[in-house]
Structures are given as structure tokens and as C-alpha cells.
Design a protein around this motif. Structure first.
Motif, mmCIF file in Angstrom:
data_model
loop_
_atom_site.group_PDB
_atom_site.id
_atom_site.type_symbol
_atom_site.label_atom_id
_atom_site.label_comp_id
_atom_site.label_asym_id
_atom_site.label_seq_id
_atom_site.Cartn_x
_atom_site.Cartn_y
_atom_site.Cartn_z
ATOM 1 N N SER A 183 0.657 -0.972 -0.044
ATOM 2 C CA SER A 183 0.196 -0.323 -0.237
ATOM 3 C C SER A 183 1.227 1.099 -0.220
ATOM 4 C CB SER A 183 -0.994 -0.063 1.107
ATOM 5 O OG SER A 183 0.269 0.393 2.743
ATOM 6 N N GLU A 210 -3.689 5.159 -11.466
ATOM 7 C CA GLU A 210 -4.625 5.660 -11.045
ATOM 8 C C GLU A 210 -6.001 5.873 -11.727
ATOM 9 O OE1 GLU A 210 -5.130 9.033 -8.565
ATOM 10 O OE2 GLU A 210 -7.628 8.676 -8.557
ATOM 11 N N GLY A 240 -10.648 6.576 -9.095
ATOM 12 C CA GLY A 240 -10.351 6.220 -7.308
ATOM 13 C C GLY A 240 -10.244 4.919 -7.544
ATOM 14 N N ARG A 241 -9.545 4.099 -8.265
ATOM 15 C CA ARG A 241 -9.362 1.978 -8.389
ATOM 16 C C ARG A 241 -8.113 2.249 -9.031
ATOM 17 N NH1 ARG A 241 -13.111 -2.328 -9.442
ATOM 18 N NH2 ARG A 241 -11.365 -3.323 -8.211
ATOM 19 N N TYR A 247 -5.039 0.409 -10.958
ATOM 20 C CA TYR A 247 -4.879 -1.059 -11.296
ATOM 21 C C TYR A 247 -3.476 -1.147 -12.179
ATOM 22 C CZ TYR A 247 -9.771 0.753 -12.862
ATOM 23 O OH TYR A 247 -11.077 0.341 -12.920
#
Lengths: 285, 254
Positions: free
Chosen positions: B59, B73, B76-77, B79
Motif C-alpha cells: 500500500s 489511478e 478512484g481505483r 490498476y
């Protein structure tokens, strides 16, 4: 504390003296015994029911020479197929992709798990399963016409060899230090380029002796293709002795040819090993 | 306003149960020479390996030259990037390993030109003359055709530095570059690194060579148990540490 004297007394000077040769009585005795046994065997064969003139006559007979050429052609082609399959399957086996991994493991399991002669018979009799083969709408043919003894032997031997070779290749790739892969990544290489440029060349050094072993095994395994009518040397020798009943003589002929081929392969392997030993200390200096 | 070349934000990394990095944040500025020190297992090598993505982070985020590493990004996710894109990002960093990791089947010169020719697709002749110049720079002009096995540890590491420089990186990462060397060979490698630092290269150096850190580092970062304990100029961190753990570490190694 007292200063130590230069050198202590009481140790005789041994310089200029040599260690005496050992007599090795047991070596002489065992060698003599082996010579006696060999002479006895040679005498037995000389007096046995073997017509040696047939051996020398058929050693260079055209059919036998064609047979040994067919044997070598098949061994080389099947090994080439086996190495290509072996490298691809080994790379699949070591990939992080679980699908590729399972396919590779399944292939190895299937073709190592059944006898080679059975696989050869299955390929040769493929027409019983699929009377016609081809690509729908593009091309098709009767399986009996396509699946010649040559093709059946090549597929049977090559695909079987690939299963064994993949394990040899995998061992070779695992023997290369993980740091080599990281160094390749660090200069921007992807997985496949790192394998091709960095890992495989180093793995080759490790895999050549077992691959040589496999190839010698394959040269002799081509004789199994005699059961599907591939005209290799043993098949041709059999055809001759069906006609003239000189069974042992022709088997000796075939045996001598196998020995000769294998004897030539060993020094060739040494040359190959030297080529791939680049950069290792023993040959670099 | 200048931006940091490397921006590390809240990076964590676990190896199974073991937490190697605990929400580490750090900036490395262009031209800066940063030395990471600490006991083994403190996370300094892991942090370095995260910067060139030999280790993936759990993270947080690392930006190199303004570009987010390893992931992209969108809405908001995050990949994950493809292997090819990650390889492309690695070209901005050069890595020098503790155990050199030269390619043993290639000569010193071949080791250096491998990346530029094979990966960057540059012309062999042009790269070759650059490689010879790099070998001269690290003091090994006469060793171009030697295989790694014919070189001493110090020489191998200098070739490894030249190999990394040949990719023209904007950041050099050194992972304990002198730890595997015989004591008498350490100096020649440190001299090359010092020259590199003086030439303005941005460097992150994981090292136990406190003398080198004192002399060359713009900043010294002391790590313990996966976290940054203290960071500052070499004079401050090594000479007058504020934290008890830093003091304990320094008194143990000196």
C-alpha cells in the motif's frame, strides 16, 4: 620470555626424497582376471554358431546404411522437436500464470506416464480414431495417408522427448541465480527477453550433459519405431534376417552401428560443453 | 519550484507475517546523495528495491520523476501496470547489487552494452564507444574483454556500476555495494561512487560504510524495524543523533 630458536632440532631433512610407487598387487590381479574372462567370452563366441562373414558382409549393406541414416535423421529431428517443446514447456511451468503451469504439468504427466511404444502405436493408428483430419473448411485428408511411419515416429518420439527435456530445462533454469533475473529486470528486460538473453544461455551449461544423455537414449529409442514400420536400422536388419535367418549376425550388425554412433556423439558433446562454458573459470584462462 | 525526484508516501510492505516497511514516507531531491543506514532487517534494502519495483508494495505510492510507479489511478481505483510498462519505468533507475550480479557468460563490455542495445534498441557501435568510456571512468579500460570470473570483486562491482550507468538513469540505487567485498577492495568501489556523486547524480545508497556516508551523503536516513527513525545531514545523524535507537546503533557499529 625466552626468544624462540630459529628451528627446532630432531626433524630429518626430507628434501630430494620421493614417495615410493605402491605395488598395487590387487589392481594387477583383477586386471589379469578380467583379461581371462574376456578371452573366454571371445573364444566362446568365435566357436559359437555365428557366421562372422555375414556380419562383415551386412555391416555395409545398402539397406543397413539406409537404416542407420534413417535412425540418425529421426533421432536428430525428434530431439529438435523435443528441445523446442521442452524449452517452451519449462518456461510455461515456471511462469506465474496458473493456466500455463497446469497445462505444462499435465503434458509432462501424460507423456511420461505412458510407455513410449504405446504412444508410437497410438500415433500410427490415429486413423482408427479420426478417419479424416484437417482444418474444417480449409483442408482435410485421410488420416492413413497423412500419418506415415515417419510422421508417427517423429510425433511419438519428439513429443515424448519433450516431456523429459522440459524437466531437464526446468532444472537448468532453476540452477541460475535469482540475482541474474533481477539484474536483467533492472536493465529493463521483460521476462521473456531475460530468459532468452540471460537465463537460458547460463542454463545451457548445466543442461548439456543430461541432454546428451537424453539424446543417446533417443538414438536407441528410435529402434522402437520398428514396430510401426519406420525403416530404421533395427527394422531393416530384421527384414534381412526374416529372409536369410541370420538373426544373431544381423543383430550384431545393428548393435555395432549403435555403438559407433554413440561413440561419435560423446566427443561432440564435449565440444558443445566447451562452447557454453564461456566465462566460467576452467575454460576462461 | 523543484520537485522531488522520488516521492515515497505511506509505503507498507509485508513478507507473510513480517512487516518490512511500516507506512514509510520520504523524498529524494534531484542531485541528492542519500545514505540509508540501519541494522539488517530494518527495511532499508526493501525500500530501495521498491523504488525500482523488484519488490512490489502492499500500500502507499512511489512517484519517480512525477510518475506513479507500478500502478495507474483511474476513477478512484488502482490498476496494475503491464510488465512492459513496469520495465519502461525501470529504465529511469540504475541498480547496483550487493552480489554484483554481472552476467557471467558475457565479457565486461558485453555486460555494459546488453541493456542499451537489447532493451533500448540503440546502435551497437555508438553504445560500444560509450561503454569503453564508462569502463575508463571506473578505471577498468583494460578489462573490456575480461569475463566476470576473471575480475576481482571490486572490479566486478565497478563493471556493474558502469552497466547501470550505460542506461543513462536519472537515479542510481546502490544495495550494500561493498558488503560482499574483501576489505582491501572496498575503497576502489567507494571512490567510483564518490566521483559519481560529485558529478551530480542522484543516488540512494544502502550502506554500512559510515565513513562514506559522512563524507559524501547530503542526507543520512536511519531506519529500524521498517520505519524511518531519524533523517538529516550526515553531521547531525552520525555526529549528534537525537534518537536513542540511532545512538545505540551507531555505538554498536563504530
Amino acid at each position: 620470555m625466552k626468544a624462540a630458536p630459529a628451528l627446532a632440532e630432531g626433524f630429518p631433512d626430507l628434501s630430494g626424497m620421493h614417495v615410493a610407487r605402491e605395488p598395487h598387487w590387487f589392481r594387477w590381479l583383477s586386471a589379469a582376471l578380467i583379461v581371462v574372462v574376456l578371452v573366454a567370452i571371445a573364444r566362446a563366441f568365435a566357436g559359437g554358431q555365428i557366421e562372422w562373414s555375414y556380419v562383415s558382409r551386412f555391416l555395409t549393406a545398402k539397406v543397413i546404411l539406409e537404416g542407420i541414416v534413417n535412425t540418425m535423421v529421426m533421432a536428430v529431428l525428434a530431439m529438435a522437436l523435443g528441445i523446442v517443446l521442452g524449452v517452451v514447456v519449462a518456461i510455461m511451468r515456471l511462469s506465474p500464470n496458473p493456466v500455463l503451469k497446469s497445462v505444462a504439468a499435465g503434458y509432462t504427466w501424460l507423456f511420461r506416464g505412458t510407455p513410449l511404444i504405446l504412444q508410437l502405436l497410438l500415433w500410427f493408428n490415429l486413423a482408427l480414431v479420426f478417419p479424416t483430419i484437417g482444418i474444417p473448411g480449409l483442408w482435410s485428408a485421410r488420416a492413413v495417408d497423412v500419418m506415415t511411419p515417419f510422421l508417427a515416429a517423429l510425433l511419438g518420439l519428439g513429443i515424448n522427448q519433450g516431456a523429459y527435456t522440459s524437466e531437464v530445462m526446468r532444472a537448468g533454469m532453476l540452477s541460475v541465480d535469482i540475482g541474474q533475473y533481477e539484474a536483467a529486470q533492472a536493465i529493463g528486460m521483460g521476462r521473456l527477453r531475460a530468459l532468452r538473453r540471460i537465463i537460458l544461455p547460463q542454463a545451457m551449461r548445466v543442461v548439456i550433459p543430461p541432454i546428451g544423455n537424453e539424446f543417446i537414449g533417443l538414438v536407441k529409442a528410435t529402434s522402437l519405431a520398428s514396430v510401426i514400420q519406420y525403416p530404421e536400422v533395427l527394422h531393416n536388419a530384421e527384414n534381412i534376417y526374416y529372409a536369410n535367418s541370420r538373426v544373431i549376425e544381423l543383430l550384431i550388425v545393428a548393435g555395432l552401428w549403435y555403438l559407433l554412433v554413440v561413440s561419435i556423439l560423446t566427443p561432440l558433446q564435449m565440444l558443445l560443453e566447451r562452447r557454453f562454458a564461456r566465462g566460467t573459470l576452467q575454460f576462461a584462462r | 519550484m523543484t520537485k522531488p525526484l522520488v516521492a515515497i508516501r505511506s509505503v507498507s510492505k509485508h513478507f507473510g507475517e513480517f512487516q518490512a516497511l511500516k507506512t514509510v514516507s520520504l523524498d529524494v531531491w534531484p542531485g541528492e546523495v542519500m545514505c540509508l543506514i540501519g541494522a539488517s532487517g530494518s527495511g532499508k534494502t526493501t525500500l530501495l528495491r521498491c523504488v525500482n519495483q523488484l519488490t512490489t508494495i502492499d500500500s502507499g505510492g512511489i512517484w519517480l520523476d512525477g510518475e506513479l510507479l507500478g500502478v495507474r489511478e483511474e476513477g478512484g481505483r488502482l490498476y496494475r501496470l503491464t510488465e512492459r510498462q513496469i520495465a519502461q519505468q525501470r529504465l529511469k533507475t540504475g541498480m547496483v547489487f550487493q552480489r554484483f550480479n554481472l552476467f557471467p557468460h558475457k565479457t565486461a563490455l558485453e555486460n555494459i552494452i546488453e541493456g542499451p542495445v537489447q532493451v533500448q534498441g540503440r546502435k551497437s557501435d555508438e553504445v560500444r564507444s560509450e561503454a569503453i568510456e564508462l569502463l575508463r571512468r571506473v578505471g577498468l579500460a583494460t578489462k573490456a574483454d575480461s569475463y566476470p570470473a576473471q575480475l576481482s570483486g571490486g572490479q566486478q562491482q565497478r563493471v556493474a556500476i558502469a552497466r547501470a550507468l550505460a542506461m543513462k538513469p536519472m537515479l542510481m540505487l546502490f544495495d550494500e555495494p561493498t558488503s560482499a567485498l574483501d576489505p582491501e577492495l572496498v575503497g576502489e568501489v567507494l571512490a567510483v561512487m564518490k566521483e559519481l556523486a560529485q558529478s551530480g547524480m542522484t543516488m540512494m545508497v544502502v550502506t554500512h560504510e559510515l565513513g562514506f556516508a559522512r563524507e559524501v551523503a547530503d542526507r543520512v536516513v536511519y531506519m529500524d524495524q521498517g520505519a524511518i527513525v531519524e533523517s538529516g545531514s550526515a553531521l547531525d545523524v552520525l555526529g549528534a543523533p537525537r534518537e536513542a535507537r540511532t545512538k545505540a546503533f551507531l555505538s554498536a557499529v563504530i
